[in-house]
Design a protein around this motif. Sequence first.
Motif, short mmCIF file in Angstrom:
data_model
loop_
_atom_site.label_atom_id
_atom_site.label_comp_id
_atom_site.label_asym_id
_atom_site.label_seq_id
_atom_site.Cartn_x
_atom_site.Cartn_y
_atom_site.Cartn_z
N ILE A 87 0.24 -4.60 11.69
CA ILE A 87 1.57 -5.19 11.88
C ILE A 87 2.64 -4.22 11.39
O ILE A 87 2.65 -3.86 10.21
N PRO A 88 3.57 -3.78 12.27
CA PRO A 88 4.69 -2.94 11.81
C PRO A 88 5.74 -3.79 11.11
O PRO A 88 6.15 -4.83 11.62
N VAL A 89 6.16 -3.35 9.91
CA VAL A 89 7.13 -4.10 9.12
C VAL A 89 8.34 -3.21 8.86
O VAL A 89 8.18 -2.09 8.34
N PRO A 90 9.56 -3.64 9.22
CA PRO A 90 10.76 -2.84 8.93
C PRO A 90 10.82 -2.49 7.44
O PRO A 90 10.58 -3.35 6.58
N ILE A 91 11.14 -1.26 7.13
CA ILE A 91 11.08 -0.78 5.76
C ILE A 91 12.00 -1.56 4.83
O ILE A 91 11.68 -1.78 3.65
N GLU A 92 13.14 -2.02 5.34
CA GLU A 92 14.09 -2.74 4.48
C GLU A 92 13.56 -4.11 4.06
O GLU A 92 14.10 -4.73 3.14
N GLN A 93 12.49 -4.61 4.70
CA GLN A 93 11.91 -5.90 4.33
C GLN A 93 10.83 -5.76 3.24
O GLN A 93 10.38 -6.77 2.69
N VAL A 94 10.43 -4.54 2.95
CA VAL A 94 9.38 -4.31 1.95
C VAL A 94 9.96 -4.47 0.55
O VAL A 94 10.91 -3.79 0.18
N THR A 95 9.40 -5.38 -0.22
CA THR A 95 9.91 -5.63 -1.58
C THR A 95 9.35 -4.64 -2.59
O THR A 95 10.07 -4.12 -3.44
N HIS A 96 8.05 -4.37 -2.50
CA HIS A 96 7.44 -3.40 -3.42
C HIS A 96 6.10 -2.95 -2.86
O HIS A 96 5.56 -3.54 -1.91
N ILE A 97 5.59 -1.87 -3.45
CA ILE A 97 4.35 -1.25 -3.02
C ILE A 97 3.47 -1.08 -4.25
O ILE A 97 3.95 -0.72 -5.33
N GLU A 98 2.18 -1.31 -4.07
CA GLU A 98 1.27 -1.31 -5.22
C GLU A 98 0.01 -0.50 -4.92
O GLU A 98 -0.52 -0.54 -3.81
N SER A 99 -0.44 0.24 -5.91
CA SER A 99 -1.74 0.91 -5.84
C SER A 99 -2.71 0.11 -6.69
O SER A 99 -2.50 -0.07 -7.89
N LEU A 100 -3.77 -0.38 -6.06
CA LEU A 100 -4.72 -1.23 -6.77
C LEU A 100 -6.13 -0.95 -6.29
O LEU A 100 -6.40 -1.00 -5.08
N GLN A 101 -7.01 -0.62 -7.21
CA GLN A 101 -8.42 -0.36 -6.89
C GLN A 101 -8.57 0.69 -5.78
O GLN A 101 -9.30 0.51 -4.81
N LYS A 102 -7.81 1.78 -5.95
CA LYS A 102 -7.85 2.93 -5.04
C LYS A 102 -7.39 2.59 -3.62
O LYS A 102 -7.71 3.31 -2.67
N ARG A 103 -6.63 1.51 -3.50
CA ARG A 103 -6.04 1.15 -2.21
C ARG A 103 -4.55 0.92 -2.40
O ARG A 103 -4.09 0.65 -3.50
N THR A 104 -3.80 1.04 -1.30
CA THR A 104 -2.35 0.85 -1.36
C THR A 104 -1.99 -0.41 -0.58
O THR A 104 -2.43 -0.61 0.55
N TRP A 105 -1.16 -1.24 -1.22
CA TRP A 105 -0.71 -2.49 -0.62
C TRP A 105 0.80 -2.53 -0.65
O TRP A 105 1.43 -2.07 -1.60
#
Length: 223
Positions: free
Chosen positions: A129-147
């Motif tokens: 799913i493509p998500v407009p960047i301005e809608q992204v609240t935060h980004i997390e690295s967890l257990q060697k994966r990025t969310w």
Amino acid sequence: MTVRVLKEEASRGDQYKILLEDWIPKDASIVIGMQGTYIYCSASIAHVHHKLEDEIHPKSVAWQVLKKREKTEILSDGTIFGTPYYAMGYPIRIEQQEAALVIVFPPSYVPKRQEQYRFLTGKQDDCWIPVPIEQVTHIESLQKRTWFYANNEQFKTNVTLKELQLKLPDYFIRIHRSYIINIYFLQRISKDLTSNFVVELKNGALLPVSQSYINQLRKVLEF
């Protein structure tokens, strides 16, 4: 190495420092690595981890330069020395031996950003799913994966935080080795019971701010 050789390398390192001072920040560090150790070190206060005759860390830019024999850049998240930094390394030769000249920039320095993301494509179940960047609240690295998170939903991406940091708009800021936030979704900044800073986002997420990144956050938000 003998004292005489070390003195000769120190003199040569000082010559490099004079040549580079015109284009690097005053609080940058300059180190030279050769034969597995640092043979010259002009360290700023921010980079006290670099010391003369220390062994070269296998994940450092000096190691990569000596291995690849080419200009190398690294944006470290603090995994190696506990402090985030950006460094550039160049292959040189000293008395017919391979060496690495490294400039370690101050923590406040951010390398020129590449073409910025306009959206992130995230995976949910078997859908992308493509998500407009301005809608992204935060980004997390967890257990060697990025969310990343948007509209109270979680998406997985194959892009690392280190890669994202160079291509996100400037209203995204890293606050921790595991978190990048969109400052437009920032609700408040406070301290927890141990006096460490915590950010609360408008979606209710509470995220820690590490000591390595608090000064940059203060600078951006002017508090």
